[in-house]
Design a protein around this motif. Structure first.
Motif, PDB file in Angstrom:
ATOM      1  N   THR A  33      -7.867  -3.017 -11.214  1.00  0.00           N
ATOM      2  CA  THR A  33      -8.349  -2.065  -9.765  1.00  0.00           C
ATOM      3  C   THR A  33      -8.042  -1.534  -9.005  1.00  0.00           C
ATOM      4  O   THR A  33      -8.296  -0.699  -8.285  1.00  0.00           O
ATOM      5  CB  THR A  33      -9.775  -3.187  -9.484  1.00  0.00           C
ATOM      6  N   LYS A  34      -6.972  -1.987  -8.666  1.00  0.00           N
ATOM      7  CA  LYS A  34      -5.557  -1.132  -7.323  1.00  0.00           C
ATOM      8  C   LYS A  34      -4.561  -1.579  -8.305  1.00  0.00           C
ATOM      9  O   LYS A  34      -4.178  -3.081  -8.221  1.00  0.00           O
ATOM     10  CB  LYS A  34      -6.205  -1.519  -5.921  1.00  0.00           C
ATOM     11  N   ILE A  35      -4.024  -0.787  -6.235  1.00  0.00           N
ATOM     12  CA  ILE A  35      -2.432  -1.025  -6.894  1.00  0.00           C
ATOM     13  C   ILE A  35      -2.077  -1.266  -5.463  1.00  0.00           C
ATOM     14  O   ILE A  35      -2.681   0.031  -4.926  1.00  0.00           O
ATOM     15  CB  ILE A  35      -1.345  -0.101  -6.984  1.00  0.00           C
ATOM     16  N   GLN A  36      -1.291  -2.535  -4.824  1.00  0.00           N
ATOM     17  CA  GLN A  36      -0.575  -2.448  -3.740  1.00  0.00           C
ATOM     18  C   GLN A  36       0.840  -2.233  -3.430  1.00  0.00           C
ATOM     19  O   GLN A  36       1.165  -2.763  -3.906  1.00  0.00           O
ATOM     20  CB  GLN A  36      -1.484  -3.509  -2.603  1.00  0.00           C
ATOM     21  N   VAL A  37       1.193  -1.183  -2.833  1.00  0.00           N
ATOM     22  CA  VAL A  37       2.916  -1.438  -2.513  1.00  0.00           C
ATOM     23  C   VAL A  37       2.753  -1.766  -1.769  1.00  0.00           C
ATOM     24  O   VAL A  37       2.467  -1.431  -0.093  1.00  0.00           O
ATOM     25  CB  VAL A  37       2.979  -0.257  -3.075  1.00  0.00           C
ATOM     26  N   ASN A  38       3.582  -2.747  -0.950  1.00  0.00           N
ATOM     27  CA  ASN A  38       4.335  -3.318   0.489  1.00  0.00           C
ATOM     28  C   ASN A  38       5.537  -3.294   0.035  1.00  0.00           C
ATOM     29  O   ASN A  38       6.713  -3.721   0.101  1.00  0.00           O
ATOM     30  CB  ASN A  38       4.096  -4.725   0.763  1.00  0.00           C
ATOM     31  N   LYS A  39       6.513  -1.526   1.078  1.00  0.00           N
ATOM     32  CA  LYS A  39       7.667  -1.299   1.346  1.00  0.00           C
ATOM     33  C   LYS A  39       8.136  -2.127   1.524  1.00  0.00           C
ATOM     34  O   LYS A  39       9.391  -2.795   0.623  1.00  0.00           O
ATOM     35  CB  LYS A  39       7.577   0.241   1.369  1.00  0.00           C
ATOM     36  N   ASN A 155      -4.504   2.625 -14.903  1.00  0.00           N
ATOM     37  CA  ASN A 155      -4.617   3.242 -16.184  1.00  0.00           C
ATOM     38  C   ASN A 155      -4.801   4.446 -15.568  1.00  0.00           C
ATOM     39  O   ASN A 155      -4.710   4.535 -14.184  1.00  0.00           O
ATOM     40  CB  ASN A 155      -6.741   3.033 -16.855  1.00  0.00           C
ATOM     41  N   VAL A 156      -5.314   5.615 -15.565  1.00  0.00           N
ATOM     42  CA  VAL A 156      -5.156   6.918 -14.943  1.00  0.00           C
ATOM     43  C   VAL A 156      -6.853   6.829 -13.836  1.00  0.00           C
ATOM     44  O   VAL A 156      -7.683   6.456 -14.135  1.00  0.00           O
ATOM     45  CB  VAL A 156      -5.746   8.547 -15.558  1.00  0.00           C
ATOM     46  N   GLY A 157      -6.301   7.325 -12.423  1.00  0.00           N
ATOM     47  CA  GLY A 157      -7.399   7.241 -11.524  1.00  0.00           C
ATOM     48  C   GLY A 157      -7.481   5.601 -11.020  1.00  0.00           C
ATOM     49  O   GLY A 157      -7.916   5.582 -10.049  1.00  0.00           O
ATOM     50  N   THR A 158      -6.525   4.927 -11.114  1.00  0.00           N
ATOM     51  CA  THR A 158      -6.081   3.384 -10.569  1.00  0.00           C
ATOM     52  C   THR A 158      -6.156   4.066  -9.142  1.00  0.00           C
ATOM     53  O   THR A 158      -5.016   4.691  -9.091  1.00  0.00           O
ATOM     54  CB  THR A 158      -5.291   2.829 -10.617  1.00  0.00           C
ATOM     55  N   PRO A 159      -6.506   3.683  -8.205  1.00  0.00           N
ATOM     56  CA  PRO A 159      -5.944   3.679  -6.827  1.00  0.00           C
ATOM     57  C   PRO A 159      -4.859   2.915  -6.871  1.00  0.00           C
ATOM     58  O   PRO A 159      -4.925   1.803  -7.083  1.00  0.00           O
ATOM     59  CB  PRO A 159      -7.245   2.956  -5.771  1.00  0.00           C
ATOM     60  N   ILE A 160      -3.907   3.817  -5.656  1.00  0.00           N
ATOM     61  CA  ILE A 160      -2.708   2.680  -5.141  1.00  0.00           C
ATOM     62  C   ILE A 160      -2.755   2.733  -3.872  1.00  0.00           C
ATOM     63  O   ILE A 160      -2.755   4.131  -2.783  1.00  0.00           O
ATOM     64  CB  ILE A 160      -1.422   3.740  -6.366  1.00  0.00           C
ATOM     65  N   TYR A 161      -2.121   1.818  -3.156  1.00  0.00           N
ATOM     66  CA  TYR A 161      -2.000   2.047  -1.525  1.00  0.00           C
ATOM     67  C   TYR A 161      -0.762   1.824  -1.448  1.00  0.00           C
ATOM     68  O   TYR A 161      -0.699   0.149  -1.802  1.00  0.00           O
ATOM     69  CB  TYR A 161      -3.470   0.250  -1.146  1.00  0.00           C
TER      70      TYR A 161
END
Length: 164
Positions: A33-39, A155-161
């Motif tokens: 349902t979402k991707i979270q990235v902590n750089k 999937n395409v459309g998945t939110p990424i923060y």
């Protein structure tokens, strides 16, 4: 041809075909349902609602700190985006596109008289870059095996923060 030779030949063909097909994995778990990235932590998390299902370490661009502003700056964008495209023919094994730049990114770059750039992906790592830190132009690079999992799960459309 004898029975044992046929068996070896068929086994070799089967092994070859399964190796070719292994790039495209099948995922039958909960929807991401979402991707979270902590750089700063170099961690990418795949979520189903509030539950982290998988986490991965990644490499960034050659200038990893700060928000991407211009084409060629080597930075990764920060903020809320979406996955807009899945590329099965990527020169980086497999890739999924982040929909950078958004309207705010474009407006800022235009005010500065520059291009915001684009082509920000999560992708695999060619052998030539394996083990080298922060080698991309602003993308997030994981191992090829990890990219196969991510490609299957997201999937395409998945939110990424993407956070600093």
């Amino acid at each position: 041809m004898g029975y044992s030779r046929r068996f070896v030949l068929l086994g070799a063909i089967g092994t070859f075909l399964s190796a070719c097909a292994s790039k495209f994995r099948v995922y039958r778990g909960p929807v991401i349902t979402k991707i979270q990235v902590n750089k700063g932590q170099r961690r990418l998390h795949l979520f189903h609602n509030d539950q982290v299902l998988k986490s991965y370490r990644f490499d960034l661009g050659f200038a990893p700190e700060g928000h991407k502003q211009f084409e060629g700056d080597g930075k990764t964008p920060e903020g809320a985006y979406r996955i807009s495209f899945k590329n099965p023919d990527s020169r980086f094994h497999l890739s999924i596109k982040v929909d950078y730049p958004n309207a705010r990114d474009i407006a800022y770059a235009q005010r500065m008289g520059k291009s915001p750039g684009g082509d920000i992906f999560i992708h695999g790592t060619p052998k030539v870059y394996a083990g080298k830190p922060d080698w991309t132009w602003g993308c997030l690079a994981v191992t090829n095996r990890e990219m196969e999992d991510i490609y299957a799960m997201v999937n395409v459309g998945t939110p990424i923060y993407i956070y600093p």
